[in-house]
Design an enzyme around this catalytic site. Sequence first.
Site, PDB file in Angstrom:
ATOM      1  N   HIS A 105      16.088  29.916 -28.082  1.00 56.72           N
ATOM      2  CA  HIS A 105      17.325  29.328 -28.483  1.00 56.72           C
ATOM      3  C   HIS A 105      16.879  28.023 -28.871  1.00 56.72           C
ATOM      4  CE1 HIS A 105      20.743  31.800 -26.575  1.00 56.72           C
ATOM      5  NE2 HIS A 105      19.796  32.745 -27.029  1.00 56.72           N
ATOM      6  N   TYR A 139      28.519  25.194 -23.535  1.00 55.25           N
ATOM      7  CA  TYR A 139      28.777  24.779 -22.356  1.00 55.25           C
ATOM      8  C   TYR A 139      30.381  24.026 -22.419  1.00 55.25           C
ATOM      9  CZ  TYR A 139      24.113  24.584 -20.380  1.00 55.25           C
ATOM     10  OH  TYR A 139      22.708  25.092 -19.972  1.00 55.25           O
ATOM     11  N   PRO A 152      23.556  23.572 -11.083  1.00 57.51           N
ATOM     12  CA  PRO A 152      22.914  24.462 -12.305  1.00 57.51           C
ATOM     13  C   PRO A 152      23.289  23.935 -13.767  1.00 57.51           C
ATOM     14  CG  PRO A 152      24.646  25.479 -11.057  1.00 57.51           C
ATOM     15  CD  PRO A 152      24.482  24.222 -10.213  1.00 57.51           C
ATOM     16  N   LYS A 184      17.980  23.926 -14.353  1.00 55.94           N
ATOM     17  CA  LYS A 184      16.942  23.272 -14.089  1.00 55.94           C
ATOM     18  C   LYS A 184      16.005  23.726 -12.621  1.00 55.94           C
ATOM     19  CE  LYS A 184      16.355  20.415 -17.602  1.00 55.94           C
ATOM     20  NZ  LYS A 184      15.613  21.159 -18.751  1.00 55.94           N
ATOM     21  N   TYR A 216      16.855  18.590 -21.944  1.00 52.76           N
ATOM     22  CA  TYR A 216      17.203  20.234 -21.837  1.00 52.76           C
ATOM     23  C   TYR A 216      15.981  21.089 -22.047  1.00 52.76           C
ATOM     24  CZ  TYR A 216      20.082  24.159 -22.094  1.00 52.76           C
ATOM     25  OH  TYR A 216      20.734  25.421 -21.369  1.00 52.76           O
TER      26      TYR A 216
END
Length: 395
Positions: free
Chosen positions: A75, A204, A296, A300, A388
């Site tokens: 991604h 998200y 979460p 990570k 990220y």
Amino acid sequence: MKTLTTQVAILGAGPAGLMLAHLLHLAGIESIVVELRSRQYAEQRIRAGVLEQTTVDLMNDAGVGARMTREGLRHHGIELGFRGERHRIDLSDLTGGKCVTVYGQHEVVKDLIECRLADGQPILFESTEAALKGVDTDHPSLQFIYRGEPHEVKCDYIAGCDGFHGICRPAIPASSITLYDREYPFGWLGILAEAPPSREELIYQNSPRGFALYSMRSPTVTRLYLQCEPQEDLSQWSDERIWDELNWRLTGADGWTPTPGKIIQKGITGMRSFVAHPMQYGRLFLLGDAAHIVPPTGAKGMNLAIADALVLSQALTGFYIRNKTEALAAYTAGCLSRVWKVQRFSWWMTSMLHNFADDNPFDRQRQIAELAYVTTSRAAATTLAENYVGLPLMT
Ligand code: FAD
Ligand code: DHB
């Protein structure tokens, strides 16, 4: 009592313990992995799903990345949804070409178990009543029951890879450890559904009824999460209610909704930030969830566990191959400087995306302003993206 001897005894066959065992094997260092659960249980435990670029690189360098490369979904961006719209964060553009790979934690565990057994190295599944002995002496050992018989592994070092509820962290005297802890007033209800992903990247979503996350595992399976009460009663969540709530939270102005499908797994995950300092005591080293937990939202937990395995394997290699103990002494510092940065990121993502019951209208406006800033400022989006995809290891 049956006595075995090795260099490093590893308690726990999760990502931390299995990666450590593999990296040590590559360096010519012997270990024995002792695990409470069965192989089947460990391979089917559904948990995290996003691998940082750093984890992917490590898996490849360690020769265990072939299936991940074939089956993992790369991604190059994620979407942040709020106020009815979604905004893409272009991870690759913002990080000089890095990306993340969606590949379930249980697939990583399967690959590492298969590799270790193919190497002829031991994993003692279904070992019960584990106890640590002499961790503050030069002759530690791990005792447990295996196939009905008491066993003792005599070793030079013990690696505590037994998760948050394990026995290793509590083996450190309270006077020798500081625990930093924060619980969040919500949890996540997670599902796996037999439904092809209808969007290419993760979403998200901040919504007035709480956070939602749209993720996936494969071209036929989606993974979704809903913010819920920390002690939520799963029996109150029929499949229909789950899909209704997901649709409500995820639908934006463009009318997109996730493709529904049969729910094949459901669970509730608590949310906390936790760090133990130091991550070592005598001949005992803590790795992964045994030493730290992140909420979460930044994906990570597993990545941190694997990073600890790299740091400890290098320190042990320094000891066994070059007869140097400096890196072992510096293990805590080597892990925690990065762990705290990842804690900050996971806390920040969590605060930006969830509903906090005691938030007032000011807090709510500030939260939306934060999302608006991150999705319109290249500088702000870059800080999200570089965290990220994974901060450099060993910083
Ligand atoms: P673990 O994976 O917990 O492995 C520890 C191992 O030790 C287990 O195999 C356990 O059986 C074994 N063990 C424990 N006690 C003993 C004992 N006494 N004797 C022998 N063996 C023992 N992270 C994310 O980023 N995203 C997510 O969506 C996400 N979901 C999660 C859901 C749940 C329910 C949980 C618990 C965690 C989740 N995490 C998630 C976090 C992530 O999965 C962990 O950070 C990761 O598993 C840490 O790996 P580990 O090897 O340190 O510990
Ligand atoms: C997944 C889990 C996460 O915690 C996250 O931030 C993104 C994806 C997942 O399970 O797919």
